[in-house]
Scaffold this active site. Structure first.
Site, PDB file in Angstrom:
ATOM      1  N   SER A 126      26.275  60.700  72.549  1.00 31.03           N
ATOM      2  CA  SER A 126      26.358  60.768  74.014  1.00 31.03           C
ATOM      3  C   SER A 126      24.982  60.980  74.643  1.00 31.03           C
ATOM      4  O   SER A 126      24.058  61.490  74.016  1.00 31.03           O
ATOM      5  CB  SER A 126      27.283  61.913  74.439  1.00 31.03           C
TER       6      SER A 126
HETATM    7  N1  SAH Z   1      30.115  64.206  69.801  1.00 28.68           N
HETATM    8  C1  SAH Z   1      29.485  62.986  69.307  1.00 28.68           C
HETATM    9  C2  SAH Z   1      29.857  61.791  70.155  1.00 28.68           C
HETATM   10  C3  SAH Z   1      30.684  60.905  69.364  1.00 28.68           C
HETATM   11  S1  SAH Z   1      31.353  59.452  70.075  1.00 28.68           S
HETATM   12  C4  SAH Z   1      28.001  63.134  69.155  1.00 28.68           C
HETATM   13  O1  SAH Z   1      27.434  64.142  69.625  1.00 28.68           O
HETATM   14  O2  SAH Z   1      27.364  62.280  68.526  1.00 28.68           O
HETATM   15  C5  SAH Z   1      33.077  59.736  69.762  1.00 28.68           C
HETATM   16  C6  SAH Z   1      33.494  59.959  68.341  1.00 28.68           C
HETATM   17  O3  SAH Z   1      34.914  60.174  68.352  1.00 28.68           O
HETATM   18  C7  SAH Z   1      33.263  58.785  67.401  1.00 28.68           C
HETATM   19  O4  SAH Z   1      32.526  59.225  66.291  1.00 28.68           O
HETATM   20  C8  SAH Z   1      34.656  58.333  66.997  1.00 28.68           C
HETATM   21  O5  SAH Z   1      34.743  57.853  65.674  1.00 28.68           O
HETATM   22  C9  SAH Z   1      35.458  59.613  67.182  1.00 28.68           C
HETATM   23  N2  SAH Z   1      36.912  59.436  67.373  1.00 28.68           N
HETATM   24  C10 SAH Z   1      37.552  58.446  68.003  1.00 28.68           C
HETATM   25  N3  SAH Z   1      38.888  58.641  67.991  1.00 28.68           N
HETATM   26  C11 SAH Z   1      39.093  59.820  67.338  1.00 28.68           C
HETATM   27  C12 SAH Z   1      40.247  60.576  67.013  1.00 28.68           C
HETATM   28  N4  SAH Z   1      41.473  60.178  67.343  1.00 28.68           N
HETATM   29  N5  SAH Z   1      40.083  61.724  66.339  1.00 28.68           N
HETATM   30  C13 SAH Z   1      38.847  62.154  65.983  1.00 28.68           C
HETATM   31  N6  SAH Z   1      37.710  61.494  66.270  1.00 28.68           N
HETATM   32  C14 SAH Z   1      37.828  60.336  66.944  1.00 28.68           C
END
Ligand code: SAH
Length: 208
Positions: free
Chosen positions: A62
């Site tokens: 993000s």
């Molecule tokens: N907090 C992260 C941002 C990640 S983007 C950072 O600081 O880098 C969102 C993430 O959510 C992705 O890695 C994706 O694989 C995950 N995601 C998507 N659907 C999900 C679900 N149902 N349960 C857990 N993780 C999920």
């Protein structure tokens, strides 16, 4: 190179302040966590630009402003046990781990989780628990949580998350369809009722 990145990181923190982030502890965490370790090698030079960057599997780390804003909205206290959904690169987990006692983070994609686990261990974070699975289920064995942060967007608030939030707790989550406008919400649980306030428009990858 490292010195240069440190300057960039200081500049980023000033930018965050200009954008209205005022929580001192949040700003300190943003000044401390080395974001350049959480982005792909080829994006290192942009690690402290205020923008989201691609990581593996079409996912993103993000935008720093959004990380800082969501952390500020959560108002984390040192004694807190926090649930994060969407470990991704592990950057947000590290920011939270700087501020609270214990972080529980759930990621759907195994290889992202494993990479984040290795990186966070190598950086010395010992207060983060990892789970590979569907974040919509929350983490019932570790519930209830003082605060919950969701870093991918579902259409609406998953009901199990609400029930795993402590009385007086806060939950920060973007909702809406990814191609359209999403809203960032801050929920607070008072007398078993969830009250929500909008914190503006955002764009997140979908919660799958
Ligand atoms: N907090 C992260 C941002 C990640 S983007 C950072 O600081 O880098 C969102 C993430 O959510 C992705 O890695 C994706 O694989 C995950 N995601 C998507 N659907 C999900 C679900 N149902 N349960 C857990 N993780 C999920």
């Amino acid at each position: 190179m490292e010195e240069n990145l440190k300057n960039e990181q200081e500049k980023l923190v000033k930018t965050l302040q200009q954008y209205g982030i005022s929580n001192k502890k949040v700003l300190e965490a943003m000044a401390k966590v080395p974001r350049h370790h959480f982005v792909p090698e080829k994006s290192r030079k942009d690690a402290y630009a205020n923008m989201a960057l691609p990581i593996a599997f079409g996912q993103t780390i993000s935008q720093p402003y959004i990380v800082a804003l969501m952390t500020e909205l959560l108002d984390p206290q040192p004694s807190y046990k926090v649930l994060e959904l969407g470990t991704g690169s592990g950057y947000q987990s590290a920011i939270l781990a700087e501020l609270v006692q214990k972080v529980y983070t759930v990621e759907l994609l195994p290889s992202l989780s494993v990479a984040a686990q290795e990186l966070l261990a190598s950086l010395g974070y010992g207060n983060i628990e990892f789970r590979i699975g569907d974040g919509k289920q929350g983490w019932p064995e570790a519930a209830p949580f003082d605060a919950i942060m969701v870093t991918a967007a579902p259409r609406t608030l998953p009901p199990k998350l609400a029930s795993q939030l402590k009385e007086g707790g806060r939950l920060v989550i973007p909702t809406g369809i990814s191609a359209e406008t999403q809203t960032l919400w801050k929920y607070e649980k008072r007398n078993a009722i969830l009250y929500k306030a909008s914190a503006g428009y955002v764009r997140f990858v979908p919660l799958l």
